[in-house]
Design a protein around this motif. Structure first.
Motif, short mmCIF file in Angstrom:
data_model
loop_
_atom_site.label_atom_id
_atom_site.label_comp_id
_atom_site.label_asym_id
_atom_site.label_seq_id
_atom_site.Cartn_x
_atom_site.Cartn_y
_atom_site.Cartn_z
N LYS A 44 0.84 -1.20 0.00
CA LYS A 44 0.00 0.00 0.00
C LYS A 44 0.88 1.25 0.00
CE LYS A 44 -3.59 2.31 2.75
NZ LYS A 44 -4.44 2.22 3.99
N ALA A 45 1.95 1.23 0.80
CA ALA A 45 2.88 2.37 0.85
C ALA A 45 3.58 2.54 -0.50
CB ALA A 45 3.90 2.16 1.96
N GLU A 46 4.00 1.44 -1.10
CA GLU A 46 4.69 1.52 -2.40
C GLU A 46 3.76 2.09 -3.48
OE1 GLU A 46 7.98 -2.01 -2.48
OE2 GLU A 46 5.87 -2.66 -2.48
N LYS A 47 2.50 1.67 -3.46
CA LYS A 47 1.53 2.18 -4.44
C LYS A 47 1.30 3.66 -4.23
CE LYS A 47 -3.12 1.40 -6.26
NZ LYS A 47 -4.38 0.61 -6.13
N PHE A 48 1.23 4.10 -2.97
CA PHE A 48 1.04 5.51 -2.66
C PHE A 48 2.20 6.34 -3.22
CE2 PHE A 48 1.63 9.22 0.07
CZ PHE A 48 0.36 9.75 0.13
N ILE A 49 3.42 5.86 -3.02
CA ILE A 49 4.61 6.57 -3.51
C ILE A 49 4.60 6.64 -5.03
CG2 ILE A 49 7.14 6.47 -3.67
CD1 ILE A 49 7.06 5.14 -0.87
N GLU A 50 4.23 5.54 -5.67
CA GLU A 50 4.18 5.50 -7.13
C GLU A 50 3.16 6.50 -7.67
OE1 GLU A 50 3.28 2.30 -10.75
OE2 GLU A 50 3.21 1.65 -8.66
N GLU A 51 2.01 6.59 -7.03
CA GLU A 51 0.96 7.49 -7.49
C GLU A 51 1.33 8.96 -7.26
OE1 GLU A 51 -2.42 6.08 -5.36
OE2 GLU A 51 -2.91 4.51 -6.84
N GLY A 53 4.48 10.15 -7.02
CA GLY A 53 5.64 10.48 -7.85
C GLY A 53 6.50 11.57 -7.25
N ASP A 54 6.80 12.59 -8.07
CA ASP A 54 7.65 13.70 -7.62
C ASP A 54 6.93 14.67 -6.68
OD1 ASP A 54 9.70 12.70 -9.16
OD2 ASP A 54 9.23 13.95 -10.91
N ASN A 55 5.65 14.42 -6.43
CA ASN A 55 4.89 15.33 -5.57
C ASN A 55 4.86 14.89 -4.10
OD1 ASN A 55 4.08 17.02 -7.76
ND2 ASN A 55 2.56 15.48 -8.36
N MET A 56 5.68 13.92 -3.75
CA MET A 56 5.75 13.48 -2.35
C MET A 56 6.20 14.63 -1.45
SD MET A 56 4.97 10.20 -1.71
CE MET A 56 5.96 9.73 -0.27
N THR A 57 5.44 14.86 -0.38
CA THR A 57 5.79 15.88 0.61
C THR A 57 6.40 15.22 1.84
OG1 THR A 57 3.65 15.77 1.71
CG2 THR A 57 3.84 17.26 -0.20
N GLU A 58 6.88 16.06 2.75
CA GLU A 58 7.42 15.52 4.00
C GLU A 58 6.35 14.77 4.78
OE1 GLU A 58 9.73 17.09 8.05
OE2 GLU A 58 9.56 18.40 6.29
N ALA A 59 5.13 15.30 4.75
CA ALA A 59 4.01 14.62 5.42
C ALA A 59 3.72 13.27 4.76
CB ALA A 59 2.76 15.50 5.38
N ASP A 60 3.86 13.21 3.44
CA ASP A 60 3.65 11.95 2.73
C ASP A 60 4.69 10.91 3.15
OD1 ASP A 60 1.49 12.95 1.30
OD2 ASP A 60 2.72 13.63 -0.38
N TRP A 61 5.93 11.35 3.27
CA TRP A 61 6.99 10.42 3.68
C TRP A 61 6.76 9.93 5.12
CZ3 TRP A 61 9.53 7.89 0.33
CH2 TRP A 61 9.90 8.47 -0.89
N ASP A 62 6.26 10.83 5.97
CA ASP A 62 5.92 10.41 7.34
C ASP A 62 4.82 9.35 7.31
OD1 ASP A 62 7.76 12.12 8.42
OD2 ASP A 62 6.31 13.72 8.85
N TYR A 63 3.86 9.53 6.42
CA TYR A 63 2.73 8.58 6.30
C TYR A 63 3.22 7.20 5.89
CZ TYR A 63 -1.22 6.22 4.06
OH TYR A 63 -2.15 5.30 3.68
N VAL A 64 4.06 7.13 4.84
CA VAL A 64 4.51 5.81 4.37
C VAL A 64 5.47 5.17 5.38
CG1 VAL A 64 4.11 6.30 1.93
CG2 VAL A 64 6.36 6.79 2.93
N ALA A 65 6.19 6.03 6.14
CA ALA A 65 7.06 5.49 7.18
C ALA A 65 6.24 4.79 8.26
CB ALA A 65 7.92 6.59 7.79
N LYS A 66 5.07 5.36 8.58
CA LYS A 66 4.19 4.74 9.56
C LYS A 66 3.62 3.42 9.05
CE LYS A 66 2.85 9.04 11.85
NZ LYS A 66 1.75 10.02 12.10
#
Length: 239
Positions: A44-51, A53-66
């Motif tokens: 699920k985290a990998e799919k989120f990152i793929e979708e 793309g280059d628009n990942m924010t710091e909050a997004d990275w915190d989300y996938v880390a969780k």
């Protein structure tokens, strides 16, 4: 009669000598374990990152880390070489061979090279009739390879819980170093990574080998094929 007695004594002496060399080593399970639930969350985290793309924010990275995503590890099934490891010092095999392999099925192949791709979900599967007792894989190392002190193994077909249970797993491996049997490695029936400590080994003058022979198995629920997903190493001389 004297010749027969001599031959019997010679065989007994040879067997006794080998018995003295062979020792049994029990594995230690690491904290690197695998299960279908965590694999699905990681996907699920990998799919989120793929979708994103280059628009990942710091909050997004915190989300996938969780969700458990580890950028250094990459794949959920990634192993062993995140950051600097023993392999940074030019360690590792130059060739891997096997006594047999199961034929590819669709996109899935069961080549012995899968054993050293640092992915815990891509197995080598032996390819003979029955349980695969006596089948083996052999790693060749260059002369002056950094010394090996640990062997890491992910047992079975670790792609999923069903694949793990349906196929046979290894219970005991006979370890040969430079062609000589030195130990029986006792593996646990688990999807966790496990390792064995051995005396430091290399060869200063020539190429040398480490072979793993299947001598006992945990029976699969559905198929006789015996699988191992990964065998890799750690050691000295690189830091």
């Amino acid at each position: 009669m004297k010749k027969l007695i001599y031959l019997i004594a010679l065989l007994a002496a040879t067997s006794a000598a080998e018995a003295q060399v062979i020792k049994e080593i029990n594995s230690t399970v690491t904290k690197h374990c695998f299960n279908d639930k965590d694999a699905a969350i990681y996907a699920k985290a990998e799919k989120f990152i793929e979708e994103k793309g280059d628009n990942m924010t710091e909050a997004d990275w915190d989300y996938v880390a969780k969700l458990g995503y580890d950028e250094m590890q990459g794949s959920y099934f990634g192993l062993g070489t995140a950051g600097c490891s023993w392999y940074c010092g030019d360690g590792g095999p130059i060739k891997i061979t096997a006594s047999s392999r199961l034929a590819s099925q669709g996109a899935n192949n069961y080549n012995e090279k899968n054993l050293h791709d640092f992915l815990a979900n891509t197995p080598w599967v032996e390819g003979v009739e029955g349980d695969g007792i006596g089948e083996w894989v052999e790693y060749t190392f260059k002369a002056k390879n950094p010394r090996i002190t640990s062997i890491y193994i992910v047992n079975g077909y670790n792609k999923s819980e069903s694949a793990f249970k349906n196929n046979s797993r290894v219970k005991k491996l006979k370890l040969y170093i430079k062609g000589k049997p030195v130990a029986i490695l006792n593996l646990q029936d688990t999807r966790c990574e496990q390792f064995f400590k051995i005396d430091p080994v290399t060869d200063a003058n020539k190429e040398w080998t480490m072979k793993f022979e299947i001598v006992d198995i945990y029976k699969g629920d559905k198929w006789d094929d015996t699988a191992i997903s990964e065998i890799y190493f750690d050691g000295l001389d690189v830091h």
